[in-house]
Scaffold this active site. Sequence first.
Site, PDB file in Angstrom:
ATOM      1  N   ARG A 158       0.907  -1.218   0.116  1.00 56.83           N
ATOM      2  CA  ARG A 158       0.183   0.120  -0.207  1.00 56.83           C
ATOM      3  C   ARG A 158       0.904   1.315   0.016  1.00 56.83           C
ATOM      4  O   ARG A 158       0.683   2.133  -0.791  1.00 56.83           O
ATOM      5  CB  ARG A 158      -1.089  -0.043   1.096  1.00 56.83           C
ATOM      6  CG  ARG A 158      -1.738   1.235   1.297  1.00 56.83           C
ATOM      7  CD  ARG A 158      -2.883   1.296   2.513  1.00 56.83           C
ATOM      8  NE  ARG A 158      -2.803   0.485   3.459  1.00 56.83           N
ATOM      9  CZ  ARG A 158      -2.003   0.753   4.631  1.00 56.83           C
ATOM     10  NH1 ARG A 158      -1.181   2.117   4.682  1.00 56.83           N
ATOM     11  NH2 ARG A 158      -1.700   0.054   5.560  1.00 56.83           N
ATOM     12  N   ASP A 202      -8.592  18.225 -13.994  1.00 57.54           N
ATOM     13  CA  ASP A 202      -8.947  16.705 -14.502  1.00 57.54           C
ATOM     14  C   ASP A 202      -8.560  16.633 -15.940  1.00 57.54           C
ATOM     15  O   ASP A 202      -9.221  17.309 -16.845  1.00 57.54           O
ATOM     16  CB  ASP A 202     -10.277  16.502 -14.224  1.00 57.54           C
ATOM     17  CG  ASP A 202     -10.783  15.232 -14.715  1.00 57.54           C
ATOM     18  OD1 ASP A 202     -10.094  14.482 -15.523  1.00 57.54           O
ATOM     19  OD2 ASP A 202     -11.609  14.414 -14.089  1.00 57.54           O
ATOM     20  N   LYS A 246      -9.431   5.711 -19.084  1.00 54.74           N
ATOM     21  CA  LYS A 246      -9.977   6.254 -20.339  1.00 54.74           C
ATOM     22  C   LYS A 246      -8.748   6.191 -21.263  1.00 54.74           C
ATOM     23  O   LYS A 246      -8.240   5.087 -21.764  1.00 54.74           O
ATOM     24  CB  LYS A 246     -10.155   7.718 -19.967  1.00 54.74           C
ATOM     25  CG  LYS A 246     -11.550   7.697 -19.292  1.00 54.74           C
ATOM     26  CD  LYS A 246     -12.640   6.797 -19.354  1.00 54.74           C
ATOM     27  CE  LYS A 246     -13.727   6.898 -18.448  1.00 54.74           C
ATOM     28  NZ  LYS A 246     -13.532   7.226 -16.904  1.00 54.74           N
TER      29      LYS A 246
HETATM   30  N1  PLP Z   1     -13.103  12.357 -14.654  1.00 54.14           N
HETATM   31  C1  PLP Z   1     -13.659  12.426 -15.841  1.00 54.14           C
HETATM   32  C2  PLP Z   1     -13.627  13.456 -16.737  1.00 54.14           C
HETATM   33  C3  PLP Z   1     -14.430  11.150 -16.075  1.00 54.14           C
HETATM   34  O1  PLP Z   1     -15.153  11.072 -17.185  1.00 54.14           O
HETATM   35  C4  PLP Z   1     -14.547  10.125 -15.185  1.00 54.14           C
HETATM   36  C5  PLP Z   1     -15.208   8.714 -15.520  1.00 54.14           C
HETATM   37  O2  PLP Z   1     -15.955   8.856 -16.471  1.00 54.14           O
HETATM   38  C6  PLP Z   1     -13.767  10.211 -14.000  1.00 54.14           C
HETATM   39  C7  PLP Z   1     -13.047  11.368 -13.564  1.00 54.14           C
HETATM   40  C8  PLP Z   1     -13.910   9.243 -12.921  1.00 54.14           C
HETATM   41  O3  PLP Z   1     -12.976   8.047 -13.133  1.00 54.14           O
HETATM   42  P1  PLP Z   1     -13.281   6.487 -12.863  1.00 54.14           P
HETATM   43  O4  PLP Z   1     -14.342   5.909 -13.556  1.00 54.14           O
HETATM   44  O5  PLP Z   1     -11.846   5.860 -13.336  1.00 54.14           O
HETATM   45  O6  PLP Z   1     -13.260   6.473 -11.297  1.00 54.14           O
END
Ligand code: PLP
Length: 408
Positions: A47, A174, A199
């Site tokens: 961890r 993000d 993604k």
């Molecule tokens: N940020 C964005 C822009 C997303 O589209 C997503 C999920 O679709 C996330 C964060 C969350 O990611 P995760 O599904 O890997 O937890």
Amino acid sequence: MARFNTQLVHGANVEDNATGAVNPPIYNSSTFAFASVDDAPRWDYARSGNPTREFLEGQIAQLEHGVRGFAFASGLAAIHAALSLFEPGDRIVVGNNIYGGTYSQIHEYFDRWGLRFEAVDTQDPAKVEEALQGDGVPAKALYFETLTNPLLQVNDVHALAEIAHRYGAVVIVDNTFVTPYLQQPLDLGADVVLHSATKYLAGHSDVVAGLAVAGNDELAQRLYFAQNRLGGVLPPAESDAVRRGLQTLALRLDRQQDNARRVAEFLDENPLVASVRYPGLGDAAEQRLLEKGLHGAGGVLSFEVVPGVNPSVILNHLQVFRLAVSLGAVESLAELPCRMTHFEIPREERLKVGITDELIRLAIGIEDAEDLIEDLQQAFELSGEQFVQSASGADEVSPRQSRTPALQ
Ligand code: PLP
């Protein structure tokens, strides 16, 4: 130093590979032996750190030009760790168009912990400044998506970071829809970069993962503490799956963007489409993107059908596109944000931002663009037949007469 594509393929040096294996080893061990009580190993418990995970963490830090990277069990776990750096009572200004799961984490989780979130239109710098300033107590952080989900608004990281830093706010972005291939937000002034590595970075719809990169040592230390104590770490096999995905990121994205532009052009000509949201559409697109520090528009787009056309009919008839949430993988996916990825946002708030019930999101893959366009064409024809049937005599249905691209 190696250039970007070479960094994607090779990552950092592997320090403990005595076999000459060209891929870094996957260490499937939760614990590591001490030589003696006084002689702790480099890693003691997985961890806190694991060599396979650390390889990926080093690689994302290198690709995003940060000081240290962290791998989490999901994108939401990475966001959770970043927001956990703040204290009850702290105010955080958030872009008003964000992923539905992030919205839910903020309002159904962190609200209860006393963080105070204020949503703002990040396309409007004056509004962002007003929100950051507050009533005398400036916000502690600004959080937004570099390219927003699902409206594909291009946020100007440099301009927004400059405003946020005037008020001492930490800038958390993000970068999921953009990836370091198209923009490195830390170079533009962001302090923390987050990814749903599920993604584009992993790229094959076979792993759920999150990444965070800190732009300075102080934030890195705090993020490491959050990662280790909250404990949502990425296991070794998944860490390696993301590393393998990264190797082809540039190749995949080049193809996805090319396909996305062609699909966007096709949609833009379709009379049953009211508006297309793809920042790579149009002759001046490249210049507009570059002005905001972006080297491409990515592989996701969204569009609205004209009133009277049922978007579900189109989605239900697609054959090459899979009807599924997520994005950034080799296969093309289609979805209805109001029901599938942004249902957590109350309808009235969704509508205010522009996530209407008619909005369809497409995540474009690496197939032949002609197959994607033909697939959409046949689904439009079927929905068009229903459209014509329901339109006979009714005047609430209105095919679009002229091109009205919805670009920002
Ligand atoms: N940020 C964005 C822009 C997303 O589209 C997503 C999920 O679709 C996330 C964060 C969350 O990611 P995760 O599904 O890997 O937890």
